[in-house]
Scaffold this active site. Structure first.
Site, PDB file in Angstrom:
ATOM      1  N   GLU A   1       0.825  -1.198   0.000  1.00  4.72           N
ATOM      2  CA  GLU A   1       0.000   0.000   0.000  1.00  4.72           C
ATOM      3  C   GLU A   1       0.870   1.264   0.000  1.00  4.72           C
ATOM      4  O   GLU A   1       0.553   2.240  -0.673  1.00  4.72           O
ATOM      5  CB  GLU A   1      -0.933  -0.017   1.224  1.00  4.72           C
ATOM      6  CG  GLU A   1      -2.135   0.897   1.058  1.00  4.72           C
ATOM      7  CD  GLU A   1      -3.294   0.498   1.969  1.00  4.72           C
ATOM      8  OE1 GLU A   1      -3.435  -0.698   2.280  1.00  4.72           O
ATOM      9  OE2 GLU A   1      -4.055   1.390   2.356  1.00  4.72           O
TER      10      GLU A   1
ATOM     11  N   GLU B 128       2.164   1.708  -3.436  1.00  5.13           N
ATOM     12  CA  GLU B 128       1.090   2.190  -4.308  1.00  5.13           C
ATOM     13  C   GLU B 128       0.847   3.680  -4.071  1.00  5.13           C
ATOM     14  O   GLU B 128       0.690   4.462  -5.009  1.00  5.13           O
ATOM     15  CB  GLU B 128      -0.195   1.398  -4.010  1.00  5.13           C
ATOM     16  CG  GLU B 128      -1.356   1.752  -4.928  1.00  5.13           C
ATOM     17  CD  GLU B 128      -2.659   1.043  -4.513  1.00  5.13           C
ATOM     18  OE1 GLU B 128      -2.636   0.280  -3.529  1.00  5.13           O
ATOM     19  OE2 GLU B 128      -3.686   1.272  -5.178  1.00  5.13           O
TER      20      GLU B 128
ATOM     21  N   CYS C  25      -8.616  -2.263   3.382  1.00  6.88           N
ATOM     22  CA  CYS C  25      -8.659  -3.515   4.140  1.00  6.88           C
ATOM     23  C   CYS C  25     -10.010  -3.828   4.757  1.00  6.88           C
ATOM     24  O   CYS C  25     -10.266  -4.959   5.138  1.00  6.88           O
ATOM     25  CB  CYS C  25      -7.560  -3.572   5.195  1.00  6.88           C
ATOM     26  SG  CYS C  25      -6.946  -2.000   5.685  1.00  6.88           S
TER      27      CYS C  25
ATOM     28  N   SER D  32      -7.290   1.916  -2.651  1.00  6.85           N
ATOM     29  CA  SER D  32      -6.086   1.095  -2.858  1.00  6.85           C
ATOM     30  C   SER D  32      -6.463  -0.261  -3.443  1.00  6.85           C
ATOM     31  O   SER D  32      -7.479  -0.849  -3.085  1.00  6.85           O
ATOM     32  CB  SER D  32      -5.382   0.907  -1.512  1.00  6.85           C
ATOM     33  OG  SER D  32      -4.485  -0.174  -1.601  1.00  6.85           O
TER      34      SER D  32
ATOM     35  N   LYS E 125     -16.238  -9.864   6.728  1.00  7.51           N
ATOM     36  CA  LYS E 125     -15.211 -10.714   6.116  1.00  7.51           C
ATOM     37  C   LYS E 125     -15.823 -11.997   5.561  1.00  7.51           C
ATOM     38  O   LYS E 125     -15.296 -12.588   4.632  1.00  7.51           O
ATOM     39  CB  LYS E 125     -14.140 -11.069   7.150  1.00  7.51           C
ATOM     40  CG  LYS E 125     -13.232  -9.910   7.525  1.00  7.51           C
ATOM     41  CD  LYS E 125     -12.098  -9.716   6.532  1.00  7.51           C
ATOM     42  CE  LYS E 125     -11.278  -8.476   6.872  1.00  7.51           C
ATOM     43  NZ  LYS E 125     -10.513  -7.987   5.727  1.00  7.51           N
TER      44      LYS E 125
ATOM     45  N   GLU F 160     -16.766 -11.053   2.277  1.00  5.41           N
ATOM     46  CA  GLU F 160     -15.592 -10.765   1.467  1.00  5.41           C
ATOM     47  C   GLU F 160     -14.988 -12.061   0.925  1.00  5.41           C
ATOM     48  O   GLU F 160     -14.640 -12.167  -0.253  1.00  5.41           O
ATOM     49  CB  GLU F 160     -14.528 -10.011   2.299  1.00  5.41           C
ATOM     50  CG  GLU F 160     -13.301  -9.609   1.471  1.00  5.41           C
ATOM     51  CD  GLU F 160     -12.089  -9.183   2.331  1.00  5.41           C
ATOM     52  OE1 GLU F 160     -12.203  -9.172   3.572  1.00  5.41           O
ATOM     53  OE2 GLU F 160     -11.048  -8.875   1.748  1.00  5.41           O
TER      54      GLU F 160
ATOM     55  N   GLU G 140     -13.867 -11.767  -6.695  1.00  8.60           N
ATOM     56  CA  GLU G 140     -12.500 -11.257  -6.836  1.00  8.60           C
ATOM     57  C   GLU G 140     -11.527 -12.037  -5.967  1.00  8.60           C
ATOM     58  O   GLU G 140     -10.316 -11.960  -6.175  1.00  8.60           O
ATOM     59  CB  GLU G 140     -12.440  -9.766  -6.429  1.00  8.60           C
ATOM     60  CG  GLU G 140     -13.247  -8.824  -7.303  1.00  8.60           C
ATOM     61  CD  GLU G 140     -14.699  -8.716  -6.858  1.00  8.60           C
ATOM     62  OE1 GLU G 140     -15.097  -9.453  -5.932  1.00  8.60           O
ATOM     63  OE2 GLU G 140     -15.434  -7.914  -7.450  1.00  8.60           O
TER      64      GLU G 140
ATOM     65  N   CYS H  24     -11.270  -2.370  13.980  1.00  9.88           N
ATOM     66  CA  CYS H  24     -11.582  -3.796  14.066  1.00  9.88           C
ATOM     67  C   CYS H  24     -11.768  -4.290  15.497  1.00  9.88           C
ATOM     68  O   CYS H  24     -12.469  -5.268  15.723  1.00  9.88           O
ATOM     69  CB  CYS H  24     -10.490  -4.599  13.397  1.00  9.88           C
ATOM     70  SG  CYS H  24     -10.199  -4.066  11.705  1.00  9.88           S
TER      71      CYS H  24
END
Lengths: 559, 159, 626
Positions: free
Chosen positions: A277, A280, A297, A317, A350, A353, A358, A495
């Site tokens: 990251e 990037e 994230c 990102s 999650k 996710e 993807e 989190c």
């Protein structure tokens, strides 16, 4: 200091929100099903009624504490009223306490017991709407809903998602996504904060414990588990341990006892995320790309971008989440084995996710199953493990090193601080202490600050809670503010306050916050680039590093 | 299925400047147009004014005047205010159900002609018991007058 | 035309009055909801048609008035109050009141009373063998004191010119030019005016609390016209009959509080009121009485209508604010109070229609005058709507402290059929008062003493053919339907009470049910969130208090003394009245009635399904439910 008398005890207070809070600060627990310190006052359940000297009854959640006030919280009248209120709630609640997932943590159950409600004298008549199983993250059971409205307020006030609201009125009221739609068709981002505040089993994390047992008991499969940073400060509370003492070592031992084959700490790929990251970001900065760059994230945040800000997707990102990256590592490392890849996360989103297209690479899901902190705790319980007295053990090699920078991913501002450490090359305690004072730390909803990196002055913002994210983005889009880098975590406090964590009050969350930085300071290495395992990781990934570590989400809502 | 004219919805929205706080008058105008609130129209409004479906649905289902179901050609409101109740509006209501072949909970009669609503006081207590048919007040109703009224409406439909 | 100064207003008034006086006679057709429902608009049209045909010069609207010499004014007035005998037509200046008019009567009225000066005796009110041609002589009116309802029924409800002609907006100009906001508040405070919506909170005090927020960028005045109590139509009549008076009160409140924005929240069930208010607001804006620079004073106030959408709970102040904001109308928790943080989080004064309608007279005639009406601490008058089992259904205004006996028997003419049993006062949150309370002076404090409320002023009279258990059930079913669902006790408790009452009225109740009713009512009363919930069980509590024997009769003897609860009644043919026409036997769908021609018939109670077909068809009313 002002003073009031509650149940004959002198209670001091200053700027307390209501009498309920004054009582709580003084260790008197007035029952309430609809009050939550971080949400607006609703006054719906009426359980928190208290009685003043003149015998007048008022709800403590809406009662302004005044100097010299005298109240009682447990008179005969109040007890009788509370019993009746609980009885009325039980009439419209599908009680199945022996088999309900919420049993033992259900507030309604707790209060019914506390007030000795044994008999429900009216015909049971609960909501007959079917269970909504459509979401990958949350299960909604209207038959257990007591209409306290906490979920609705959470979704609206803290998250500004407003995917659910109360529909109809009176005794036909129901929490609904509107027009008979299900959660999966709504704007729900799966953050699970609604379930975290639900006092009953009406909103629950999708329980996938049995999937995990199945994989463990399957002798032809190996089970690999990665554990996210925030889990180590969340799970402890379930076993009566303080939150500010990280228990990663006990978690590893427990997982081994459960029969898991490979155990890793997601903090490693958090370090990896920082490397990717930061690179990037520096690249974007250099190329003059549109900024800010948003972090990627948090899966609930990604979902929010897709639903509400599809035009911002190019600024998010492309780094996969640490979970996704670890999933990729496990697949590469154990390419020859049939590995069931599991992630223990503080997060309900999650779960969704992991199922995203993807995250299917080489025709295989990178993560097969996501368990939340709560589900892991349940498994430890189910296995009869005395967690509090477990010895520590170490995660497995070769991915067993991580830095403090990876660990702090678990809190709001953590990703940002890790990036700053890396960009500034801060590896010493002294330099890290300095960074800690730049404005990145703290539990505020929105933090904005500047740092100097070489000859560049970088403007950075950190937001937690999607309502705060919306506020921040509004300022950015209106041109009122400019930032180079923006970190967004959907859950309040990051989190550590995730929907998959045991639900906790703000004091507890502050302890968790401390706990994360305790874990950070216990690390000998503090900045991601110091992680010695990274070389090996890049070697393992070879030329596929970019392909496996980055995700390109579609930037427009599928029309 | 009722076809929704989105241009019309646009013009209503424009009149109220897409203002969230004007959602009730916006829905009232839509209902005045279609006699009920077509789902497609509401979803369109939600998207335009930035309310979620859940919220808009919450508001629409809170108020008794709003209906998400198609209504009959004749909307008959039987007043059940205290004055009407004391003067036996229940009997009138019962006669109405009987002659239209409807039962409480039905949105629309089988022939699509009638919708029965029970309302809590039309403010014409001096004429109790009253009912309204598409807004026109019929005073001092009796079960017999109710039956005759429905027969007349049916007759008017036939010719 | 914008009126830009005090002088201009007075000039305009003089001119309007001159025009009004030019009308040699006036026909006022009642345009209140009740009379409209009775066909008064057709009567109005007929008058117009006839007058044109007969070549009588018609002045429909004062605004268009050209000096016709002796033209006749034809107008739709507001509610006269005596709805029972509508449609009503009033002839000025003689003050004649024609009742129960029909389209066919119009021609005669014109011939006799407009072209001639005669009274048509068959159309005037008769009582006890006396005929009353003049409205003011009718006992129903004679015993009233009209403040809020002054001119209601006397002037054209749709004409701002007429309102101004009879002195309208003079209080506003006094408030604007002679008084400071503090003066206004002091005057209202001293007058002792208390909120007419039910709670009786001192109006001046409320305004002062809003006015105290000196730095608030915006403050709101909200007029509560969401008259939801079934059986109450006072506010409806004021809004329909004299909208400008209420609007004048609202503007004065705005000036006192320093507010620039206002809303009138009207129930959707009052379409006529909405239309009249809309026109009144537009007219007031056109004349510079609303909007910017009111009467050239430099002060501004905008007023808009917010139409309800069918939720009783929106009559509760905070729920109404939620509704105006476009949300579900669920009451908010207090604090904060609305006066500090109300509509759109701004300081808000919320007052009832009738409260506002009292304000212009208080400003004009002074606090002393107002407080001389009524009782100590309960100044002024109160409008009540009289409905139910009563001879003279309608709208009345009496001084605070008038006894129930005066209202029900002297003004209302007593019960219509049977004997007096009770009065339900204050709507679904109110109580039943009995014969023992007939001499109770009705005001905020005295009713409170016996655990009742005046509420908004709905009085529903019940005779001995009303079952009090069934009435309690009726109100509980109303409250169940109207509960917003926010708090547990109201949402879950009231339906349980209703279920128990259903059981009792169906004959399956038990004695323990009565204890349970009391227990549940206590919880709902003490623990509910808003005033509506807290008071929702009053009808149960009060009927249990005064009519417990009826409950006992239902559960113990399985009898309904009033003969209302069907499951508990048996059909019985009075052998003295029955002429043996056999109609009932033929009507009976189950063949339960037998008897020979021209001989009294009998009903086999075992077979009877209580469908009442026999009773409905009996030409001699010989069939009874006992």
């Amino acid at each position: 200091m002002k003073r009031m008398i509650i149940d004959g005890i002198s209670c001091e207070f200053e700027n307390a929100r209501n009498v309920l809070e004054v009582a709580k600060q003084n260790h008197i627990d007035i029952p309430s099903l609809c009050y939550c310190e971080s949400l607006s006052v609703y006054g719906g359940c009426r359980l928190c009624v208290v009685e003043n000297e003149r015998g007048a009854v008022e709800a403590a959640c809406t009662m302004v504490p005044k100097d010299g006030m005298v109240i009682r919280t447990n008179t005969a009248k109040l007890r009788k009223h509370r019993q009746m209120i609980l009885e009325l709630l039980l009439v419209s609640h599908r009680s199945e306490c022996t088999t309900c997932d919420k049993s033992g943590k259900c507030k309604l159950q707790e209060y019914a017991k506390r007030y000795g409600v044994k008999d429900v004298r009216f015909p049971i008549n609960y909501c007959k709407e079917p269970i909504d199983n459509s979401s990958d993250c949350i299960v909604r059971d209207p038959s257990k809903c007591i209409l306290c409205g906490k979920c609705v307020r959470m979704c609206a006030e803290i998250q500004n998602v407003r995917a659910i609201d109360i529909a109809n009125r009176g005794s036909s009221s129901i929490v609904s996504c509107g027009f008979g739609r299900k959660l999966a068709d709504s704007d729900c981002v799966g953050c699970g904060q609604c379930a975290a505040v639900c006092p009953t089993g009406a909103l629950m994390i999708k329980n996938e414990v049995s999937e995990m047992w199945k994989a463990i008991y399957n002798s032809s499969k190996s089970v690999a588990v990665q554990v996210a940073p925030a889990v180590r400060v969340g799970i402890a509370e379930e076993f009566g341990l303080p939150a500010d003492v990280p228990v990663m070592g006990k978690i590893v031992t427990a997982l081994r006892m459960l029969g898991v084959d490979y155990i890793f700490d997601t903090s490693l790929t958090a370090d990896l995320t920082i490397m990717e990251e930061s690179a990037e970001f520096m690249e974007k900065l250099k190329n003059g790309d549109k900024l800010p760059m948003f972090t990627s994230c948090c899966p609930a945040w990604i979902k929010r971008v897709e639903n509400k800000y599809p035009h911002l997707m190019p600024q998010v990102s492309t780094c996969g989440s640490p979970m996704e990256m670890f999933g990729a590592l496990i697949r590469q490392q154990y390419a020859d084995e049939d590995v069931f890849s599991v992630a223990v996360m503080p997060c309900t989103a999650k779960k969704a996710e992991a199922k995203r297209p993807e995250l299917i690479k080489d025709d295989e899901r990178l993560v097969d199953l996501v368990l939340t902190t709560q589900e892991l705790a349940r498994m430890i319980d189910e296995a009869g493990i005395d967690f509090a007295h477990l010895p520590d053990s170490e995660p497995d090699s070769p991915f067993n090193t991580y830095t403090g920078a990876g660990v702090i991913f678990g809190v709001t501002g953590g990703v940002t601080e890790a990036v700053i450490r890396h960009v500034l090359g801060a590896t010493t305690d002294e330099s890290i202490c300095k960074i800690a004072e730049c404005g990145v730390r703290g539990l505020e909803g929105i933090k904005a600050f500047e740092i100097t990196a070489g000859d560049v002055q970088l403007k950075i913002a950190v937001a937690n809670g999607l309502a705060n994210a919306d506020k921040l983005i509004e300022k950015i889009e209106s041109g009122e503010e400019f930032f180079h880098f923006v970190e967004i975590m959907a859950c309040p406090n990051g989190c550590i306050g995730g929907g998959g964590q045991p639900s906790a009050c703000q004091v507890r969350k502050a302890e968790r916050y401390e706990g994360i930085f305790v874990a950070d300071s216990e690390c000998s290495l503090r900045s991601s680039e110091q992680n010695p395992a990274l070389d090996g990781v890049y070697k393992l990934l070879r030329n596929r590093a970019h392909d496996l570590l980055h995700v390109h989400y579609p930037d427009h809502k599928a029309e | 299925m009722t076809k929704v004219d989105f241009k019309l919805i646009d013009s209503i929205l424009e009149k109220y400047g897409c203002d969230k706080s004007k959602i009730i008058p916006i829905m009232q105008e839509i209902q005045a147009e279609y006699k009920f609130l077509p789902e497609a129209a509401l979803m369109y409004v939600a998207d335009k004014i930035g309310e979620t479906y859940a919220e808009l649905y919450g508001v629409a289902t809170f108020y008794k005047d709003f209906s998400l179901n198609e209504k009959g050609k004749y909307v008959i409101k039987v007043c059940n205010g205290t004055a009407c109740h004391v003067r036996k509006s229940d009997d009138v209501q019962e006669a109405l159900y009987e002659i239209t072949g409807m039962k409480p909970g039905d949105y629309i009669s089988a022939d699509g002609l009638f919708t029965i609503e029970r309302v809590a006081c039309l403010g014409a207590c001096g004429l109790a018991p009253v009912c309204t048919v598409n807004g026109v007040v019929h005073p001092q109703m009796t079960p017999d007058k109710m039956r005759a009224l429905i027969m007349d409406l049916r007759e008017a439909e036939r010719s | 035309m914008k009126i830009q100064s005090r002088q201009m207003l007075e000039d305009f008034r003089a001119e309007s009055l001159k025009k009004l006086n030019c009308q040699s006679k006036q026909i006022l057709v009642c345009g209140g909801s009740g009379c409209v429902a009775g066909g008064s608009l057709k009567i109005y049209d007929k008058f117009r048609e006839l007058m044109e045909r007969k070549g009588i010069k018609v002045d429909v609207i004062l605004q268009d008035h050209v000096d016709h010499g002796d033209a006749v004014g034809l107008k739709k007035s507001g509610c006269h109050g005596f709805c029972e005998i509508g449609p009503l037509v009033r002839i000025e200046p003689a003050g004649l009141l024609y009742i129960k008019c029909k389209v066919e009567d119009c021609e005669e009225i014109i011939e006799e009373s407009i072209l001639g000066d005669n009274v048509i005796d068959r159309l005037v009110y008769h009582d006890n063998g006396r005929s009353y041609s003049r409205q003011e002589d009718i006992p129903f009116y004679k015993q009233q004191t009209r403040v809020a309802l002054t001119n209601c029924g006397r002037i054209d409800a749709e004409s701002i010119e007429e309102y101004i002609a009879v002195g309208g907006y003079s209080a506003l100009s006094k408030a604007l030019f002679d008084m400071s906001p503090d003066d206004i508040i002091n005057e209202v405070t001293e007058s002792g005016l208390r909120g007419r919506g039910g709670a009786g909170f001192p109006t001046g005090k409320k305004w002062a609390q809003v006015a105290a927020h000196k730095d608030a960028p915006v403050k709101y005045i909200v007029c509560n016209g969401d008259e939801g109590d079934p059986g109450a139509f006072m506010d409806c009549s004021v809004m329909e009959g004299n909208p400008h008076k209420m609007i004048e009160g609202i503007i004065i409140a705005a000036i006192a509080c320093g507010s620039t924005e206002g809303y009138i929240y009207v129930r959707a069930e009052y379409p006529l009121a909405v239309l009249r208010l809309q026109k009144a607001i537009e007219d007031a804006e056109a004349y510079g009485i609303l909007g910017d620079d009111i009467l050239g004073s430099g002060k501004s106030f905008n007023l808009q209508i917010c139409k309800g959408a069918g939720a009783f709970v929106c009559g509760e102040g905070t729920a109404m604010q939620e509704s105006i904001e476009g949300k579900r109308g669920m009451p908010r928790t207090k604090p904060p109070r609305s006066v500090d943080k109300g509509l759109f989080d701004a300081p808000t004064s919320l007052n009832n229609v009738e409260t506002f309608a009292n304000v212009p007279d208080i400003i004009n005639k002074g606090a002393k005058w107002y407080s001389s009406i009524g009782t100590e601490g309960n100044s002024g008058t109160k409008v009540f709507s009289l409905a139910g089992n009563i001879k003279n259904t309608g709208l009345i205004e009496v001084p605070m402290g008038t006894t129930l006996r005066e209202i029900v028997f002297n003004i209302g003419g007593g019960v219509k059929s049977g004997n007096f049993k009770a009065v339900q006062i204050g709507g679904p949150a109110g109580c039943c008062l009995t014969e023992d309370h007939l001499d109770l002076p009705l005001d905020f404090d005295s009713t409170k003493k016996i655990g009742a409320i005046i509420g908004s002023g709905g009085l529903v009279v019940m005779g001995d053919d009303t079952c009090m258990v069934e009435i309690a059930r009726f109100f509980m079913s109303f409250s169940t339907n109207e509960s917003c669902g926010k708090c547990t006790t109201c949402r879950e408790g009231i339906p349980k009470i209703q279920e128990i009452l259903e059981r009792i009225t169906h004959g399956t109740g038990e004695l323990e049910d009565i204890d349970m009713l009391q227990e549940l009512s206590a919880v709902v009363k003490t623990c509910s969130l808003c005033g509506l919930g807290k008071n929702a069980t009053n009808p149960v509590v009060s009927t249990l208090k005064y009519f417990k024997d009826e409950y006992i009769a239902h559960v113990k003897d399985k009898k309904c003394p009033a003969g209302v609860c069907r499951s508990l009644c048996t059909m019985w043919i009075d052998p003295i009245k029955c002429i043996g026409c056999t109609k009932c036997a033929r009507n009976c769908p189950v063949g339960a009635i037998t008897g020979q021609l021209r001989k009294p018939h009998t009903i086999d109670v075992e077979k009877c399904i209580k469908c009442r077909e026999c009773k409905v068809g009996c030409p001699k009313h010989a069939i009874k439910e006992v």
